[in-house]
Design a protein around this motif. Structure first.
Motif, PDB file in Angstrom:
ATOM      1  N   GLY A 125      -7.056  51.482 -85.890  1.00 34.77           N
ATOM      2  CA  GLY A 125      -6.299  51.873 -87.073  1.00 34.77           C
ATOM      3  C   GLY A 125      -5.127  52.770 -86.706  1.00 34.77           C
ATOM      4  O   GLY A 125      -5.167  53.512 -85.717  1.00 34.77           O
ATOM      5  N   ILE A 126      -4.068  52.694 -87.478  1.00 36.68           N
ATOM      6  CA  ILE A 126      -2.898  53.558 -87.296  1.00 36.68           C
ATOM      7  C   ILE A 126      -2.940  54.601 -88.398  1.00 36.68           C
ATOM      8  O   ILE A 126      -2.958  54.269 -89.588  1.00 36.68           O
ATOM      9  CB  ILE A 126      -1.587  52.751 -87.390  1.00 36.68           C
ATOM     10  CG1 ILE A 126      -1.636  51.523 -86.473  1.00 36.68           C
ATOM     11  CG2 ILE A 126      -0.399  53.647 -87.052  1.00 36.68           C
ATOM     12  CD1 ILE A 126      -1.770  51.832 -85.012  1.00 36.68           C
ATOM     13  N   GLU A 250       2.029  47.296 -84.757  1.00 32.77           N
ATOM     14  CA  GLU A 250       1.021  47.625 -85.771  1.00 32.77           C
ATOM     15  C   GLU A 250       1.496  48.837 -86.565  1.00 32.77           C
ATOM     16  O   GLU A 250       1.624  49.933 -86.025  1.00 32.77           O
ATOM     17  CB  GLU A 250      -0.310  47.938 -85.092  1.00 32.77           C
ATOM     18  CG  GLU A 250      -0.824  46.799 -84.229  1.00 32.77           C
ATOM     19  CD  GLU A 250      -1.825  47.250 -83.192  1.00 32.77           C
ATOM     20  OE1 GLU A 250      -2.747  46.477 -82.885  1.00 32.77           O
ATOM     21  OE2 GLU A 250      -1.681  48.392 -82.678  1.00 32.77           O
ATOM     22  N   GLU A 251       1.751  48.627 -87.848  1.00 31.93           N
ATOM     23  CA  GLU A 251       2.306  49.698 -88.677  1.00 31.93           C
ATOM     24  C   GLU A 251       1.225  50.333 -89.530  1.00 31.93           C
ATOM     25  O   GLU A 251       0.405  49.647 -90.145  1.00 31.93           O
ATOM     26  CB  GLU A 251       3.426  49.163 -89.566  1.00 31.93           C
ATOM     27  CG  GLU A 251       4.111  50.255 -90.385  1.00 31.93           C
ATOM     28  CD  GLU A 251       5.393  49.785 -91.052  1.00 31.93           C
ATOM     29  OE1 GLU A 251       6.135  50.631 -91.573  1.00 31.93           O
ATOM     30  OE2 GLU A 251       5.654  48.555 -91.031  1.00 31.93           O
ATOM     31  N   SER A 333       3.106  48.590 -95.663  1.00 35.90           N
ATOM     32  CA  SER A 333       1.841  49.192 -95.233  1.00 35.90           C
ATOM     33  C   SER A 333       1.356  50.329 -96.121  1.00 35.90           C
ATOM     34  O   SER A 333       0.578  51.170 -95.678  1.00 35.90           O
ATOM     35  CB  SER A 333       2.005  49.705 -93.794  1.00 35.90           C
ATOM     36  OG  SER A 333       3.020  50.700 -93.734  1.00 35.90           O
ATOM     37  N   THR A 334       1.819  50.344 -97.356  1.00 38.65           N
ATOM     38  CA  THR A 334       1.458  51.448 -98.247  1.00 38.65           C
ATOM     39  C   THR A 334      -0.046  51.670 -98.303  1.00 38.65           C
ATOM     40  O   THR A 334      -0.529  52.808 -98.338  1.00 38.65           O
ATOM     41  CB  THR A 334       1.998  51.187 -99.664  1.00 38.65           C
ATOM     42  OG1 THR A 334       3.418  51.064 -99.601  1.00 38.65           O
ATOM     43  CG2 THR A 334       1.624  52.304-100.619  1.00 38.65           C
ATOM     44  N   TYR A 335      -0.826  50.595 -98.295  1.00 35.64           N
ATOM     45  CA  TYR A 335      -2.282  50.706 -98.447  1.00 35.64           C
ATOM     46  C   TYR A 335      -3.039  50.359 -97.160  1.00 35.64           C
ATOM     47  O   TYR A 335      -4.244  50.170 -97.177  1.00 35.64           O
ATOM     48  CB  TYR A 335      -2.746  49.790 -99.581  1.00 35.64           C
ATOM     49  CG  TYR A 335      -2.018  50.045-100.882  1.00 35.64           C
ATOM     50  CD1 TYR A 335      -2.276  51.190-101.628  1.00 35.64           C
ATOM     51  CD2 TYR A 335      -1.043  49.160-101.347  1.00 35.64           C
ATOM     52  CE1 TYR A 335      -1.598  51.446-102.808  1.00 35.64           C
ATOM     53  CE2 TYR A 335      -0.356  49.406-102.532  1.00 35.64           C
ATOM     54  CZ  TYR A 335      -0.643  50.546-103.253  1.00 35.64           C
ATOM     55  OH  TYR A 335       0.039  50.800-104.417  1.00 35.64           O
ATOM     56  N   TRP A 336      -2.338  50.298 -96.025  1.00 38.49           N
ATOM     57  CA  TRP A 336      -2.968  49.890 -94.771  1.00 38.49           C
ATOM     58  C   TRP A 336      -3.589  51.082 -94.046  1.00 38.49           C
ATOM     59  O   TRP A 336      -3.162  51.468 -92.964  1.00 38.49           O
ATOM     60  CB  TRP A 336      -1.948  49.220 -93.859  1.00 38.49           C
ATOM     61  CG  TRP A 336      -1.475  47.891 -94.364  1.00 38.49           C
ATOM     62  CD1 TRP A 336      -1.881  47.230 -95.472  1.00 38.49           C
ATOM     63  CD2 TRP A 336      -0.464  47.068 -93.747  1.00 38.49           C
ATOM     64  NE1 TRP A 336      -1.207  46.048 -95.603  1.00 38.49           N
ATOM     65  CE2 TRP A 336      -0.324  45.916 -94.555  1.00 38.49           C
ATOM     66  CE3 TRP A 336       0.318  47.190 -92.610  1.00 38.49           C
ATOM     67  CZ2 TRP A 336       0.564  44.898 -94.250  1.00 38.49           C
ATOM     68  CZ3 TRP A 336       1.209  46.178 -92.298  1.00 38.49           C
ATOM     69  CH2 TRP A 336       1.328  45.045 -93.113  1.00 38.49           C
ATOM     70  N   ILE A 337      -4.600  51.652 -94.617  1.00 43.53           N
ATOM     71  CA  ILE A 337      -5.221  52.809 -93.993  1.00 43.53           C
ATOM     72  C   ILE A 337      -6.174  52.360 -92.886  1.00 43.53           C
ATOM     73  O   ILE A 337      -6.573  51.193 -92.814  1.00 43.53           O
ATOM     74  CB  ILE A 337      -5.970  53.675 -95.024  1.00 43.53           C
ATOM     75  CG1 ILE A 337      -7.161  52.921 -95.625  1.00 43.53           C
ATOM     76  CG2 ILE A 337      -5.030  54.137 -96.113  1.00 43.53           C
ATOM     77  CD1 ILE A 337      -8.018  53.786 -96.524  1.00 43.53           C
ATOM     78  N   ALA A 338      -6.538  53.288 -92.028  1.00 41.64           N
ATOM     79  CA  ALA A 338      -7.484  53.005 -90.952  1.00 41.64           C
ATOM     80  C   ALA A 338      -8.886  52.849 -91.537  1.00 41.64           C
ATOM     81  O   ALA A 338      -9.177  53.314 -92.651  1.00 41.64           O
ATOM     82  CB  ALA A 338      -7.457  54.133 -89.927  1.00 41.64           C
ATOM     83  N   LEU A 378      -4.799  41.448 -89.561  1.00 36.66           N
ATOM     84  CA  LEU A 378      -4.350  42.819 -89.295  1.00 36.66           C
ATOM     85  C   LEU A 378      -5.594  43.691 -89.155  1.00 36.66           C
ATOM     86  O   LEU A 378      -5.948  44.449 -90.067  1.00 36.66           O
ATOM     87  CB  LEU A 378      -3.447  43.342 -90.417  1.00 36.66           C
ATOM     88  CG  LEU A 378      -2.153  42.569 -90.690  1.00 36.66           C
ATOM     89  CD1 LEU A 378      -1.422  43.172 -91.878  1.00 36.66           C
ATOM     90  CD2 LEU A 378      -1.262  42.548 -89.456  1.00 36.66           C
ATOM     91  N   PRO A 379      -6.298  43.604 -88.042  1.00 32.77           N
ATOM     92  CA  PRO A 379      -7.581  44.301 -87.915  1.00 32.77           C
ATOM     93  C   PRO A 379      -7.474  45.815 -87.908  1.00 32.77           C
ATOM     94  O   PRO A 379      -8.506  46.502 -87.956  1.00 32.77           O
ATOM     95  CB  PRO A 379      -8.119  43.791 -86.564  1.00 32.77           C
ATOM     96  CG  PRO A 379      -6.930  43.302 -85.827  1.00 32.77           C
ATOM     97  CD  PRO A 379      -5.980  42.788 -86.850  1.00 32.77           C
ATOM     98  N   TYR A 380      -6.265  46.359 -87.879  1.00 31.63           N
ATOM     99  CA  TYR A 380      -6.080  47.807 -87.913  1.00 31.63           C
ATOM    100  C   TYR A 380      -5.873  48.316 -89.344  1.00 31.63           C
ATOM    101  O   TYR A 380      -5.811  49.529 -89.563  1.00 31.63           O
ATOM    102  CB  TYR A 380      -4.875  48.209 -87.055  1.00 31.63           C
ATOM    103  CG  TYR A 380      -3.586  47.520 -87.454  1.00 31.63           C
ATOM    104  CD1 TYR A 380      -2.742  48.073 -88.403  1.00 31.63           C
ATOM    105  CD2 TYR A 380      -3.222  46.303 -86.884  1.00 31.63           C
ATOM    106  CE1 TYR A 380      -1.569  47.442 -88.780  1.00 31.63           C
ATOM    107  CE2 TYR A 380      -2.051  45.669 -87.244  1.00 31.63           C
ATOM    108  CZ  TYR A 380      -1.232  46.239 -88.191  1.00 31.63           C
ATOM    109  OH  TYR A 380      -0.072  45.601 -88.575  1.00 31.63           O
TER     110      TYR A 380
END
Length: 679
Positions: A125-126, A250-251, A333-338, A378-380
């Motif tokens: 995760g980023i 990865e963002e 990526s607003t909701y792309w949390i780890a 996007l596994p991150y």
């Protein structure tokens, strides 16, 4: 006359009385392979090299292994779930895993190194940048200015410290001047239209400035500011966020938004206080990682954050000169949390575990009662709105079809959908909790796990105890220790091992046969973990500090198989027993009315058989027997009369057939029609 012949051999069914078993089922079936319906011994687990360079692990605490390449295996002290990356053409051979202190990932460059793998890892995760960006309107370049007044008017000449690039008709904003020659400061420090451009570093502006007094000239060098204005544009309010982007593109999610600042398209905004790297441990983003800066666009119909610029990770401040029309794509990526990690204040139920790959590049895992999904491919990125909270604590998960079978401490669930954003959970009304996460095995189209009443199979919304009719719930709990089961898939069969507290055992359950064959395994040591090689279906066992391939050796093990009790209409004396085997020795035991009365071991030398053993005479005494030069593997039984008979075979050789009869003629095939129900 009585005659029993066994040419098909099946597994055990402890639930059924020995007299009521089907003819092919057994009272005992240990260390035997029944796939061919013959009695075939399993082999030992010792193997020189299980397609790996890690036959000996680095410690005796390992619980999980994973075949990274044919010659490189990963090893862990915890119950770890490893999943290969979903990205096609990934030359980094990326893998992801859970089960340790936080979800992790590794590429070949960091996983492989030294002698124990994984040599290194990164946090999955980023993360969001810790610092909130600060914003301010930038002070433009310093200038020298001369104000000259004459005959009630003045001309303002501006000299810039560098080439200004301005043109006649454009506008400049001056600031920082005090009153000069009776010209009020407010009149100077305003927006002026460029009248002339004498050189690249000078210009004159209008309107004329009213002044009083004699004509004078004054040069001021007071750090005044200068900014070209293409037009006098309306003010608007905006805000900034930024993200981390790894060297692999990865963002991560954005930082907190800056305070709102009022500006216009002609101003330069300085965005500062930018974090220069992640705050959490092992969050290395790789060489070449960057930050992306986004600005809210109040002129758009969504007021979304749009791309401004990409800067080096080490950059802590950036000057934004772009206009709203120059802003690019909306932040994705607003909701792309780890995924849930070791931050106990945010995730009191602990980090993500049970990592599982689903179709369409989606990954799933769980923590506590929450089932979590990643973005496709996007596994991150694990959006919070892709999480489903169930009623019961989750024990394990497995992907089936387009959904997930979820086992809990109460009932199983089917969570299905075509997209991770639209998954829905269906709770099964079958009260079959999963007693051991490590008992849960993906069988392909369905899942098998250890429930309170036996082995449970879940396929879609169909859940059933598949050992029902073979084992009672009490037998299951008392003899198979379901809460300790560690299982894996072995060539289409369920291979399980357990600990009794004072010893160890195992079993093979074959759900493919009509009678659902169940056999037991002896085990002299704890099976700490298991792994199934997807390339060939072989199963590997962790025993102490070694990886052993199940049945990977060449030494046949001794099996034991005991038939049902065959019941006769009246007490009868059976005189002969025959054992047809591929090789010898084979030990045969015969029971009458539940009591062992004959034991004989058949051996073969050249073309002649021999037998040695003993029998119990009517007086209860043991009589030794020994005979050589027997032309056929047929043994004479002592003259005893019983109502029920059972035979037990022990050998490390393949046995094709066992027969017991009153006469030699029956053994050799005569009068078989007399008792068709027994053959």
């Amino acid at each position: 006359m009585a005659y029993f012949k066994l040419i098909q051999f099946g597994g055990i069914a402890p639930q059924v009385s020995p007299r009521l078993l089907a003819d092919t089922l057994a009272q005992t079936a240990s260390n035997v392979n029944l796939e061919s319906q013959r009695l075939t011994p399993i082999t030992d687990d010792t193997v020189t090299n299980p397609k790996a360079d890690v036959t000996t692990l680095s410690s005796s605490n390992r619980k999980s292994v994973y075949k990274y390449t044919d010659t490189q295996w990963l090893q862990f002290d915890e119950d770890v779930d490893v999943v290969p990356g979903p990205i096609a053409g990934d030359t980094n051979n990326t893998v992801y895993w859970t089960g340790q202190s936080y979800p992790r990932m590794g590429r070949s460059t960091n996983v492989i190194g030294g002698t124990v793998y994984p040599a290194a890892h990164f946090r999955l995760g980023i993360e969001s940048p810790a610092n909130t960006p600060a914003v301010a309107i930038k002070t433009p370049v310093s200038i020298n200015a001369t104000v000259t007044t004459s005959s009630g008017s003045s001309v303002l000449t501006v000299t810039t410290a560098s080439a200004h690039g301005a043109a006649v008709g454009e506008y400049v904003k001056l600031a920082g001047f005090g009153a000069q020659n009776a010209v009020p400061a407010d009149d100077i420090n305003q927006t002026h239209k460029i009248a002339t451009v004498p050189s690249t570093t000078t210009l004159t502006v209008e309107p004329a400035i009213a002044a009083t007094g004699a004509s004078t000239s004054s040069t001021i060098n007071n750090g005044a500011t200068f900014k070209d204005l293409a037009d006098q544009l309306p003010d608007f309010s905006t805000s900034y966020v930024y993200t981390f982007v790894s060297a692999y593109g990865e963002e991560g999610p954005p930082s907190a938004a800056s305070t709102v600042i009022t500006t216009d398209d002609n101003a330069t905004i300085t965005v500062s206080n930018l974090s220069t790297g992640p705050a959490k441990s092992n969050s290395n983003l790789g060489s070449g990682a960057v930050k992306r800066i986004y600005r809210s666009n109040t002129g758009s119909n969504t007021t979304a954050f749009q791309f401004v610029a990409e800067v080096a990770l080490s950059t802590s401040s950036y000057d934004d000169t772009s206009s709203n029309d120059q802003l690019a794509e909306i932040i994705p990526s607003t909701y792309w949390i780890a995924p849930p990690d070791d931050d106990s204040s945010t995730y009191p139920d602990g980090p993500l575990k049970g990592l599982t790959a689903l179709p369409n590049g989606v990954m799933a895992g769980f923590t506590g009662k929450r089932l979590c999904f990643s973005e496709a491919f996007l596994p991150y990125a694990w959006p919070i709105n892709y999480r489903i909270t169930l009623e019961d604590p989750i024990v394990g998960i497995a992907g089936v079809g387009n959904g997930v079978i979820v086992t809990t401490e109460s009932r199983p669930y089917l969570v299905a959908g075509t997209d991770p954003a639209s998954m829905s959970a269906i709770r099964m009304e079958t009260p079959q909790a999963c007693l051991s996460k490590t008992s849960m095995v993906d069988m392909g189209q369905y899942v098998i796990y250890a429930g309170p009443d036996g082995l449970v199979a879940a396929a879609g919304t169909d859940v059933q105890v598949i050992t029902e009719g073979l084992i009672t719930p009490d037998q299951w709990q008392a003899q198979y220790y379901p809460s300790t089961i560690n299982a894996t898939l072995w060539k289409g069969r369920y291979l399980g091992f357990y600990s009794t507290g004072s010893g160890f055992g195992g079993f093979i359950f074959d759900p493919r046969s009509e009678q659902k064959s169940l056999t037991t395994l002896t085990a002299s040591a704890l099976i700490r973990g298991t792994f199934t090689d997807p390339d060939d279906g072989n199963a590997y066992l962790i025993i102490a500090n070694q990886i052993k391939k199940f049945q990977g050796g060449t030494t046949d093990q001794t099996y034991t198989w005991k038939s049902k009790e065959f019941t006769l209409p009246k007490p009868t004396g059976m005189s002969f027993v025959k054992v047809d085997a591929e090789a010898y020795p084979v030990t045969i035991k015969v029971y009458g009315d539940g009591t062992l009365f004959y034991t004989g071991t058949i051996a073969l030398s050249g073309t002649q058989h021999s037998v040695s053993g003993s029998y119990i005479n009517p007086a209860g005494s043991s009589v030794t027997i020994s005979s050589t030069s027997i032309g056929e593997p047929i043994l004479r039984l002592p003259p005893r009369i019983f109502t029920t008979y059972a035979v037990e075979v022990s050998s490390a050789k393949v046995v094709n057939e066992v027969a017991i009869a009153e006469s030699m003629d029956e053994i050799r095939g005569a009068y078989r029609q007399k008792y068709p129900e027994y053959y």
